[in-house]
Design a protein around this motif. Structure first.
Motif, short mmCIF file in Angstrom:
data_model
loop_
_atom_site.label_atom_id
_atom_site.label_comp_id
_atom_site.label_asym_id
_atom_site.label_seq_id
_atom_site.Cartn_x
_atom_site.Cartn_y
_atom_site.Cartn_z
N THR A 19 -68.96 -15.24 -66.04
CA THR A 19 -67.66 -15.80 -65.26
C THR A 19 -67.70 -15.93 -63.92
OG1 THR A 19 -66.50 -14.29 -67.12
CG2 THR A 19 -65.29 -15.07 -65.24
N GLY A 69 -68.82 -19.32 -63.12
CA GLY A 69 -68.14 -20.30 -63.77
C GLY A 69 -68.64 -21.28 -65.05
N TYR A 70 -69.25 -19.97 -65.93
CA TYR A 70 -69.93 -20.55 -67.06
C TYR A 70 -68.87 -19.86 -68.18
CZ TYR A 70 -74.29 -20.67 -64.59
OH TYR A 70 -75.13 -20.77 -63.46
N PRO A 71 -68.09 -20.94 -68.84
CA PRO A 71 -67.28 -20.82 -69.99
C PRO A 71 -67.96 -20.06 -71.06
CG PRO A 71 -66.89 -22.97 -69.24
CD PRO A 71 -68.21 -22.50 -68.57
N HIS A 72 -67.20 -19.22 -71.78
CA HIS A 72 -67.81 -18.46 -73.17
C HIS A 72 -66.84 -18.32 -73.86
CE1 HIS A 72 -65.88 -14.88 -71.44
NE2 HIS A 72 -66.16 -14.53 -72.63
N VAL A 73 -67.44 -18.33 -75.29
CA VAL A 73 -66.47 -17.96 -76.44
C VAL A 73 -66.93 -16.83 -77.25
CG1 VAL A 73 -65.17 -18.83 -78.53
CG2 VAL A 73 -65.48 -20.33 -76.42
N ASN A 90 -61.63 -13.22 -76.11
CA ASN A 90 -60.17 -13.59 -75.60
C ASN A 90 -59.25 -13.86 -76.80
OD1 ASN A 90 -60.45 -14.24 -72.95
ND2 ASN A 90 -62.08 -15.71 -73.47
N PHE A 104 -72.21 -19.90 -75.25
CA PHE A 104 -72.41 -20.54 -74.09
C PHE A 104 -72.46 -21.97 -74.00
CE2 PHE A 104 -73.19 -16.01 -73.06
CZ PHE A 104 -72.20 -15.90 -72.07
N SER A 105 -72.10 -22.75 -73.29
CA SER A 105 -72.62 -24.24 -73.33
C SER A 105 -74.08 -24.33 -73.21
CB SER A 105 -71.89 -24.98 -72.08
OG SER A 105 -72.60 -26.30 -71.90
N HIS A 135 -75.64 -24.04 -69.58
CA HIS A 135 -75.46 -22.83 -68.90
C HIS A 135 -76.46 -21.94 -69.54
CE1 HIS A 135 -71.35 -24.45 -67.84
NE2 HIS A 135 -72.04 -24.56 -66.82
#
Length: 339
Positions: A153, A156-160, A178, A206-207, A210
């Motif tokens: 975070t 700036g690395y988005p995660h799910v 989330n 993660f993408s 990243h």
């Protein structure tokens, strides 16, 4: 080269000479090529068989010290493995007590951020989960995951966060997931319950842009000696096994389909390859290993160094040893070398 540091090494791949063709068939499957295209360098030598003590003495008659050192290593080595105890890192900070306090602090801070002040239902659920996590001694597991997510975070690395981990309100408060388990009526026990002996999995996406940075952070943060990628091993399964052996003999798809649906019918056509395929198929036991691969991003942070639990693929020079390998028989380069 210092001969005092050399040992004898005799690789063993097959139990008998009759296993050589089967070995080559498996190697062709592993390389995804026709059996006729398999090169000597892609398979074991015909001589990689078990040696008797007398044969070993004959093989190394001019280097008896090498055998003596090898025997000393073997007789002085032992291996035991406890399949019941978790191997995960048990303490995140200075002590288990401090881990418990830190996890509670982070969870309550996240509770206020997610639900605001005075949300009694959420507070009760957080308290219940924290009690179970402490009882099972999984606090470090949650803190390590939170640490990884916080690093992502911050950069700036988005995660799910997905899977059964979304059932945990503590994970929701820590920012690991989330998904609000209260809103969706999700039960924590599906993720973690007092009867569980090992930590569950947190599935976090993660993408690909990243992911390598995440791995680098974990290996640096916790040390490469305590961090490992998780592996998987696929096995041969029923009809797919027959299909794999048929492919290395160059059968086209229509013949392979007929072979799978009616092997006896195809055998009656006197196609030479069919008999070889069926004989190879009969040699494959249930759940026979096929391919190894890396689990989709799975990472283990271990309590003790990883090589305490499993053999690591390290060069012998890492242990201060050099190797003298017994010379295999000369191999032929012709297409029929395997027969």
């Amino acid at each position: 080269m210092d001969q005092e540091r050399m040992v004898a090494l005799c690789p063993v791949t097959m139990s008998s000479k009759d296993d050589f063709l089967f070995h080559c068939q498996l190697r062709a499957i592993a390389h995804n090529i026709l059996l006729s295209k398999l090169t000597p360098q892609q398979a074991a030598g015909r001589d990689e068989l078990p040696f008797t003590p007398d044969q070993l003495r004959q093989q190394f008659q001019y280097y008896p010290a090498l055998l003596a050192r090898s025997e000393s290593i073997v007789t002085g080595s032992s291996f035991t493995f406890d399949f019941t105890a978790p191997k995960n890192k048990r303490i995140f900070g200075a002590s288990r007590y401090e881990d418990t306090l830190q996890l509670r602090t982070l969870a309550l801070r996240g509770l206020e951020r997610r639900y605001g002040k005075g949300h009694q239902e959420a507070l009760q659920r957080v308290e219940k989960e924290l009690a179970i996590i402490e009882q099972l001694d999984f606090g470090a597991y949650f803190l390590i995951t939170e640490d990884m997510v916080r690093y992502a975070t911050t950069n700036g690395y988005p995660h799910v966060g997905r899977g059964s981990g979304a059932n945990s309100i503590v994970a929701y408060c820590l920012g690991i997931t989330n998904v609000c388990p209260i809103e969706l009526n999700l039960y924590f026990e599906r993720f973690l319950n007092p009867g569980r002996k090992t930590p569950p999995d947190f599935d976090i996406d993660f993408s690909h842009l990243h992911r390598e940075n995440i791995f680098k952070y974990l290996f640096t943060r916790y040390g490469s000696e305590h961090t490992a990628m998780l592996g998987t091993c696929s096995t041969f399964k029923d009809r797919s096994t027959l299909r794999e052996f048929a492919k290395i003999y160059g059968l086209d798809k229509s013949l392979i389909d007929r072979l799978i649906s009616s092997p006896g019918e195809l055998l009656s056509l006197n196609i030479p390859e069919v008999g070889k395929i069926l004989r190879a198929f009969d040699r494959v036991p249930p759940d026979f290993p096929n391919q190894r691969s890396v689990h989709a991003g799975g990472v283990l942070i271990s309590e003790l160094p990883v090589n305490y639990y499993t053999a690591c693929d390290l060069p012998l020079w890492a242990f201060g040893l050099h190797t003298l390998i017994c010379t295999p028989q000369k191999r032929q380069d012709s297409k029929s070398w395997m027969y």
